[in-house]
Scaffold this active site. Sequence first.
Site, mmCIF file in Angstrom:
data_model
loop_
_atom_site.group_PDB
_atom_site.id
_atom_site.type_symbol
_atom_site.label_atom_id
_atom_site.label_comp_id
_atom_site.label_asym_id
_atom_site.label_seq_id
_atom_site.Cartn_x
_atom_site.Cartn_y
_atom_site.Cartn_z
ATOM 1 N N GLY A 125 0.807 -1.208 0.000
ATOM 2 C CA GLY A 125 0.000 0.000 0.000
ATOM 3 C C GLY A 125 0.839 1.256 0.000
ATOM 4 N N THR A 150 0.563 3.831 -3.212
ATOM 5 C CA THR A 150 -0.040 4.836 -4.079
ATOM 6 C C THR A 150 -1.330 5.394 -3.488
ATOM 7 O OG1 THR A 150 0.842 3.624 -5.968
ATOM 8 C CG2 THR A 150 -0.798 5.297 -6.432
ATOM 9 N N THR A 180 2.640 8.910 -8.699
ATOM 10 C CA THR A 180 4.083 8.678 -8.756
ATOM 11 C C THR A 180 4.834 9.553 -7.762
ATOM 12 O OG1 THR A 180 3.851 8.129 -11.094
ATOM 13 C CG2 THR A 180 6.065 8.580 -10.306
ATOM 14 N N THR A 196 -2.894 -4.127 -4.871
ATOM 15 C CA THR A 196 -3.129 -5.449 -5.446
ATOM 16 C C THR A 196 -3.248 -6.504 -4.348
ATOM 17 O OG1 THR A 196 -1.964 -4.858 -7.476
ATOM 18 C CG2 THR A 196 -2.162 -7.201 -6.981
ATOM 19 N N GLU A 251 12.099 -4.781 -8.162
ATOM 20 C CA GLU A 251 10.725 -4.856 -8.646
ATOM 21 C C GLU A 251 10.657 -4.571 -10.139
ATOM 22 O OE1 GLU A 251 6.347 -3.058 -7.496
ATOM 23 O OE2 GLU A 251 8.059 -1.689 -7.575
#
Length: 388
Positions: free
Chosen positions: A125, A127, A133, A159, A246
Site C-alpha cells: 500500500g 499509491t 508517482t 493489489t 521490482e
Amino acid sequence: MDFALTEEQDLIRDAIRRICKDFPDEYWAKCDEEHQFPWDFYNALAEGGWIGIAIPEEYGGSGKGITEASIILEEISASGAAMNGASGIHLSIFGMHPVVKHGSEAMKQKYLPRVANGDLHVAFGVTEPNAGTDTTSITTTATRDGDYYIVKGRKVWTTKALDSERVLLLTRTQSKDKAQRRSEGMTLLLAELQRPEVTISPIPKVGRNAVATCEVVYDDLPVHVTDRVGDEGKGFRHILDGLNAERVLVAAEALGIGRAALRRAVNYAKDRVVFGRPIGQNQGVSFPLGEARMRLDSAELMIRKASWLIDQGQPCGAEANMAKWLAADACFQTADQAMQTHGGFGYAKEFHVERYWREARLMRIAPISQEMVLNYITEHVLELPRSY
C-alpha cells in the site's frame, strides 16, 4: 562474458514449466472472466517451495537471487498465465524485501516463514489518489499513541488486498512541511488488512481480473509498534531498496507475456491459409513477427544484466529502469502484432491474444510509467537537467 544460465537456473525454468502445463490458457481465461483468484495455481507453487525463492534460508526460503526469481515470473507469464499468474505471487516472492533488509529479527521470525510457505499473503500500500508517482506527497498518517500507531488515510491500486492478511503500508509520521527533506518523515508498517477499521473496494479494470486491485480506506487502524519496518521516518528509504528489483521482475513478466503472444501469433501464421497460402508466407505478416522476436531478445539481455548486477550487490538503477522500459515496450508491440496477425479472430476470446493484449498494456504504466523511466535515464545517465 558468459550468457549461459547455470544448471540450477535451467532446472528452475524446467520445473516451473512443468507446473504451468497443468494450467492452460483456458484456466486463466476462466479466472479472468470470473474475477477468481487462481488458488489452485498458487497452492501448486507453494507446495513446490517456489514462493520463498528469494527469502533467506534461515527464514524458510531458498535464499536465491533476483535472477532466479525473474526466471520463475517470466516462465509463469510465458505459459499464458500472463499477469493473472505473475501478480498472484509477485509480492510474495519479493514484496517482503523491506522486511528482510530492515525488519527486526522478531518480525522476520514471525512473518517470513509464513510468506515462504505460502500461508501469509501480503499486499503493498503506497499509491494514493492525489499522490500517484509523487510518493513523497502521500497524506495517509500514522499517529503514535503509546505502543500503537493509529493509521488514517486512503490508498489505491493495492493489489491482492481482498486476499491478503497484511499490507506493507507507507504512511506519514511527520508532515512534509515539517520534514527536513520531502522523502523523510514517512514510516513503513506491516499492518493488518482484514479488520473493521479497513474498507476494501475492488477497482473495476480492463484486465488482469483474476487478481483484484483495490482502493483501501484506513479509518483509525491500530498498528502495534512492533509491526513497524525499520526506523520511524525512514520508510521511503526502506521501500527504495526494493524498487530496482521490482522493475527487473516486472520486466521479466512483460517478457513472458511477449513470448506467449509471439508463440500464438507464429502458430496462427503457420496454420491460417488465405488465398491458398499460409499468411506467414507474406512478409507483411512475417517481418513484424521477426522484429518482435528481436525486440524481446534484446529486452531479455538487459533484464539479465540488471538482475546480475543486483545479485552481485552492484548499482543497477539505470539497467533496472532500462530493462523495464525495453521489456514493456517490446511486450506491448508483440501483443499488438499478435492481435493484428489474427485479424478479426484476435478480437475473439477463444484465441487468448486479446487477454495478452489487455495485460500487456498495463506494463507500460505500472509500476512506473515509461515517461518516468525516461526522466530517470535523461537525468541520471545523460546528466540532463531534471524536468519535473
